[in-house]
Write an enzyme that holds these catalytic residues in place. Structure first.
Site, PDB file in Angstrom:
ATOM      1  N   LYS A  37       1.957   2.273  -3.342  1.00  0.00           N
ATOM      2  CA  LYS A  37       1.301   2.949  -2.218  1.00  0.00           C
ATOM      3  C   LYS A  37      -0.130   3.335  -2.564  1.00  0.00           C
ATOM      4  O   LYS A  37      -0.572   4.445  -2.311  1.00  0.00           O
ATOM      5  CB  LYS A  37       2.110   4.179  -1.808  1.00  0.00           C
ATOM      6  CG  LYS A  37       3.535   3.816  -1.386  1.00  0.00           C
ATOM      7  CD  LYS A  37       4.268   4.984  -0.826  1.00  0.00           C
ATOM      8  CE  LYS A  37       5.693   4.683  -0.429  1.00  0.00           C
ATOM      9  NZ  LYS A  37       5.906   3.467   0.306  1.00  0.00           N
ATOM     10  N   CYS A  38      -0.855   2.402  -3.130  1.00  0.00           N
ATOM     11  CA  CYS A  38      -2.231   2.634  -3.604  1.00  0.00           C
ATOM     12  C   CYS A  38      -3.165   1.700  -2.849  1.00  0.00           C
ATOM     13  O   CYS A  38      -2.762   0.613  -2.436  1.00  0.00           O
ATOM     14  CB  CYS A  38      -2.264   2.340  -5.111  1.00  0.00           C
ATOM     15  SG  CYS A  38      -3.888   2.429  -5.877  1.00  0.00           S
TER      16      CYS A  38
END
Length: 165
Positions: A37-38
């Site tokens: 989730k970057c």
């Protein structure tokens, strides 16, 4: 610690099996701390491309999920595996979720973070998708900071330099 010892540090795969770098990679290795989730997560595509392109020549890409940077890898091992394989077609090995900085830093990263980057800086991993290139003998030969894409010319040139022709 010698390069050989680095290749013998106890690791655990994402599915819970004990292993070492020596078992995972016959030749060179590109070790990358990863997160699902970057903003840099799309680098998984280039990492898979590198793994496919150079695998036959002796390079193993190894992903190391880490949740130390703003909680960007919150998932379970199963969720991480599913995300990586379905979203990015990842086939390279993934290790269990690992601490790369701080007092609980994994022994692998305690050694890797001694390596310097292009600016001569060693120390803590800056963010997700920091890359460490190991020679077939287990020596850390290059360190690339997170924003350096896996298929950037300097990464490809470094990979080419450590692989047999």
């Amino acid at each position: 610690m010698t390069d050989t010892q680095l290749r013998e540090i106890a690791l655990t795969t994402l599915d819970g099996k004990p292993t070492t770098l020596a078992e995972l990679a016959d030749g060179a290795a590109l070790i990358v701390n990863v997160a699902s989730k970057c903003g840099l997560t799309p680098q998984y595509s280039a990492l898979e491309k590198i793994a496919q392109e150079y695998g036959d020549r002796g390079l193993t890409v190894i992903g190391v999920p880490c949740n130390q940077f703003m909680g960007q890898e919150p998932g379970t091992a199963e969720e991480i595996q599913t995300f990586c394989s379905t979203t990015y077609g990842v086939t390279f090995p993934l290790l269990e979720k690992t601490e790369v900085n701080g007092p609980d830093r994994h022994p692998l990263f305690a050694q890797l973070t001694k390596a310097t980057d292009a600016d001569g800086q060693a120390g803590d991993v800056q963010w997700n998708f920091e890359k460490f290139l190991l020679s077939p003998g287990g020596e850390v030969v290059k360190r690339f900071r997170p924003r350096t894409e896996p298929d950037a010319p300097e990464v490809v040139d470094a990979i080419e330099a450590v692989l047999p022709r």
